[in-house]
Design a protein around this motif. Sequence first.
Motif, PDB file in Angstrom:
ATOM      1  N   TRP A   1      97.010 -44.162  55.399  1.00 43.02           N
ATOM      2  CA  TRP A   1      97.031 -44.498  53.971  1.00 43.02           C
ATOM      3  C   TRP A   1      95.646 -44.748  53.391  1.00 43.02           C
ATOM      4  O   TRP A   1      95.437 -44.537  52.197  1.00 43.02           O
ATOM      5  N   THR A   2      94.691 -45.204  54.205  1.00 41.14           N
ATOM      6  CA  THR A   2      93.373 -45.530  53.654  1.00 41.14           C
ATOM      7  C   THR A   2      92.294 -44.505  53.979  1.00 41.14           C
ATOM      8  O   THR A   2      91.182 -44.635  53.476  1.00 41.14           O
ATOM      9  N   ALA A   3      92.595 -43.511  54.806  1.00 45.84           N
ATOM     10  CA  ALA A   3      91.578 -42.517  55.162  1.00 45.84           C
ATOM     11  C   ALA A   3      92.098 -41.092  55.035  1.00 45.84           C
ATOM     12  O   ALA A   3      91.537 -40.286  54.301  1.00 45.84           O
ATOM     13  N   ALA A   4      93.172 -40.755  55.747  1.00 48.80           N
ATOM     14  CA  ALA A   4      93.652 -39.371  55.741  1.00 48.80           C
ATOM     15  C   ALA A   4      94.226 -38.987  54.383  1.00 48.80           C
ATOM     16  O   ALA A   4      93.875 -37.935  53.825  1.00 48.80           O
ATOM     17  N   TYR A   5      95.096 -39.813  53.843  1.00 51.80           N
ATOM     18  CA  TYR A   5      95.723 -39.491  52.554  1.00 51.80           C
ATOM     19  C   TYR A   5      94.686 -39.365  51.433  1.00 51.80           C
ATOM     20  O   TYR A   5      94.701 -38.367  50.708  1.00 51.80           O
ATOM     21  N   PRO A   6      93.755 -40.323  51.266  1.00 49.92           N
ATOM     22  CA  PRO A   6      92.733 -40.143  50.218  1.00 49.92           C
ATOM     23  C   PRO A   6      91.885 -38.895  50.417  1.00 49.92           C
ATOM     24  O   PRO A   6      91.512 -38.238  49.443  1.00 49.92           O
ATOM     25  N   THR A   7      91.598 -38.542  51.670  1.00 48.80           N
ATOM     26  CA  THR A   7      90.815 -37.329  51.927  1.00 48.80           C
ATOM     27  C   THR A   7      91.553 -36.097  51.427  1.00 48.80           C
ATOM     28  O   THR A   7      90.969 -35.234  50.763  1.00 48.80           O
ATOM     29  N   LEU A   8      92.840 -36.007  51.729  1.00 43.39           N
ATOM     30  CA  LEU A   8      93.631 -34.856  51.294  1.00 43.39           C
ATOM     31  C   LEU A   8      93.757 -34.802  49.773  1.00 43.39           C
ATOM     32  O   LEU A   8      93.628 -33.733  49.163  1.00 43.39           O
ATOM     33  N   VAL A   9      93.997 -35.943  49.143  1.00 40.17           N
ATOM     34  CA  VAL A   9      94.132 -35.994  47.682  1.00 40.17           C
ATOM     35  C   VAL A   9      92.809 -35.620  47.011  1.00 40.17           C
ATOM     36  O   VAL A   9      92.781 -34.814  46.067  1.00 40.17           O
ATOM     37  N   LEU A  10      91.705 -36.198  47.493  1.00 34.96           N
ATOM     38  CA  LEU A  10      90.404 -35.895  46.888  1.00 34.96           C
ATOM     39  C   LEU A  10      89.993 -34.450  47.125  1.00 34.96           C
ATOM     40  O   LEU A  10      89.394 -33.830  46.245  1.00 34.96           O
ATOM     41  N   GLN A  11      90.308 -33.913  48.288  1.00 32.01           N
ATOM     42  CA  GLN A  11      89.990 -32.505  48.546  1.00 32.01           C
ATOM     43  C   GLN A  11      90.737 -31.617  47.550  1.00 32.01           C
ATOM     44  O   GLN A  11      90.162 -30.691  46.984  1.00 32.01           O
TER      45      GLN A  11
ATOM     46  N   TRP B   1      83.731 -41.917  49.169  1.00 32.34           N
ATOM     47  CA  TRP B   1      84.820 -41.182  48.543  1.00 32.34           C
ATOM     48  C   TRP B   1      84.245 -40.703  47.220  1.00 32.34           C
ATOM     49  O   TRP B   1      83.755 -41.507  46.432  1.00 32.34           O
ATOM     50  N   ASN B   2      84.236 -39.413  46.968  1.00 31.46           N
ATOM     51  CA  ASN B   2      83.653 -38.846  45.751  1.00 31.46           C
ATOM     52  C   ASN B   2      84.750 -38.271  44.877  1.00 31.46           C
ATOM     53  O   ASN B   2      85.519 -37.434  45.320  1.00 31.46           O
ATOM     54  N   ILE B   3      84.792 -38.728  43.644  1.00 32.28           N
ATOM     55  CA  ILE B   3      85.796 -38.267  42.689  1.00 32.28           C
ATOM     56  C   ILE B   3      85.056 -37.554  41.565  1.00 32.28           C
ATOM     57  O   ILE B   3      84.369 -38.187  40.760  1.00 32.28           O
ATOM     58  N   ILE B   4      85.169 -36.235  41.537  1.00 33.72           N
ATOM     59  CA  ILE B   4      84.484 -35.466  40.498  1.00 33.72           C
ATOM     60  C   ILE B   4      85.195 -35.699  39.171  1.00 33.72           C
ATOM     61  O   ILE B   4      86.407 -35.538  39.063  1.00 33.72           O
ATOM     62  N   THR B   5      84.404 -36.056  38.155  1.00 32.36           N
ATOM     63  CA  THR B   5      84.945 -36.305  36.818  1.00 32.36           C
ATOM     64  C   THR B   5      84.598 -35.192  35.846  1.00 32.36           C
ATOM     65  O   THR B   5      85.130 -35.150  34.747  1.00 32.36           O
ATOM     66  N   GLY B   6      83.711 -34.312  36.245  1.00 32.03           N
ATOM     67  CA  GLY B   6      83.303 -33.203  35.392  1.00 32.03           C
ATOM     68  C   GLY B   6      82.087 -32.521  35.993  1.00 32.03           C
ATOM     69  O   GLY B   6      81.628 -32.872  37.075  1.00 32.03           O
ATOM     70  N   GLU B   7      81.576 -31.542  35.283  1.00 29.93           N
ATOM     71  CA  GLU B   7      80.380 -30.855  35.748  1.00 29.93           C
ATOM     72  C   GLU B   7      79.552 -30.421  34.550  1.00 29.93           C
ATOM     73  O   GLU B   7      80.072 -30.241  33.449  1.00 29.93           O
ATOM     74  N   VAL B   8      78.255 -30.295  34.795  1.00 36.99           N
ATOM     75  CA  VAL B   8      77.310 -29.945  33.742  1.00 36.99           C
ATOM     76  C   VAL B   8      76.671 -28.615  34.106  1.00 36.99           C
ATOM     77  O   VAL B   8      76.215 -28.419  35.235  1.00 36.99           O
ATOM     78  N   ASP B   9      76.628 -27.705  33.146  1.00 38.22           N
ATOM     79  CA  ASP B   9      75.946 -26.427  33.349  1.00 38.22           C
ATOM     80  C   ASP B   9      74.461 -26.615  33.060  1.00 38.22           C
ATOM     81  O   ASP B   9      74.084 -27.188  32.045  1.00 38.22           O
ATOM     82  N   THR B  10      73.633 -26.133  33.987  1.00 42.04           N
ATOM     83  CA  THR B  10      72.186 -26.216  33.807  1.00 42.04           C
ATOM     84  C   THR B  10      71.548 -25.015  34.500  1.00 42.04           C
ATOM     85  O   THR B  10      72.249 -24.139  34.991  1.00 42.04           O
ATOM     86  N   ILE B  11      70.250 -25.009  34.544  1.00 45.23           N
ATOM     87  CA  ILE B  11      69.515 -23.905  35.170  1.00 45.23           C
ATOM     88  C   ILE B  11      68.621 -24.489  36.252  1.00 45.23           C
ATOM     89  O   ILE B  11      67.932 -25.484  36.029  1.00 45.23           O
ATOM     90  N   ASP B  12      68.629 -23.868  37.442  1.00 48.98           N
ATOM     91  CA  ASP B  12      67.807 -24.380  38.540  1.00 48.98           C
ATOM     92  C   ASP B  12      66.359 -23.929  38.380  1.00 48.98           C
ATOM     93  O   ASP B  12      65.995 -23.288  37.396  1.00 48.98           O
ATOM     94  N   ASP B  13      65.529 -24.268  39.361  1.00 50.51           N
ATOM     95  CA  ASP B  13      64.092 -23.952  39.294  1.00 50.51           C
ATOM     96  C   ASP B  13      63.812 -22.455  39.281  1.00 50.51           C
ATOM     97  O   ASP B  13      62.766 -22.025  38.810  1.00 50.51           O
TER      98      ASP B  13
END
Length: 175
Positions: free
Chosen positions: A60-70, A91-103
């Motif tokens: 409940w505290t490791a496997a399940y969150p990993t599967l949900v976040l994946q 634990w990383n929860i992506i909330t959005g993304e920003v378009d930009t240009i790399d070097d």
Amino acid sequence: NPRDAALASREATIDFAKMGTFMRQLNQVVPFLNARVQGLVNTVKAVGANPNHFGRVMFWTAAYPTLVLQNHNRQYESYKNIPQYFKDQYWNIITGEVDTIDDDGKPVKIPQFISIKKGEAQSLVANPLQYFLDKGDKLDYRTTGQMISDTIGNASPVNFASYDSKNFLLSVIGQ
């Protein structure tokens, strides 16, 4: 009774005052070493005391969150741009993304995410599972041995997972 309750409370969580003379000296050199050692010892005690309960808690505290976040994070193209260090430690929860240009002038998506620190026990269970899932999506190029070393290093009292083989001495000093 109050005396038994006081003694039991010292075992319920990490007791920062509980250490010997040798550990006290080491703890002055390596900050929070005693707390990390006690956390690892408490994890081992929990497994030994009731392995079935420990397994359910880890589900409940490791496997399940990993599967949900994946499932959540893989819908973002920028997920591949989250450094492995963050995936192993948080634990990383992506909330959005920003378009930009790399070097090099190429378009790139930068993830915006919330990070929540994993516990040592959660890292030991979640990181191999995350590795397996990311390997299937061709996002993790580490060998299995490197993943095991990183996972054990993250859970050990002295973190050795992030040592850089190119400049090992500076990595050790930096830790």
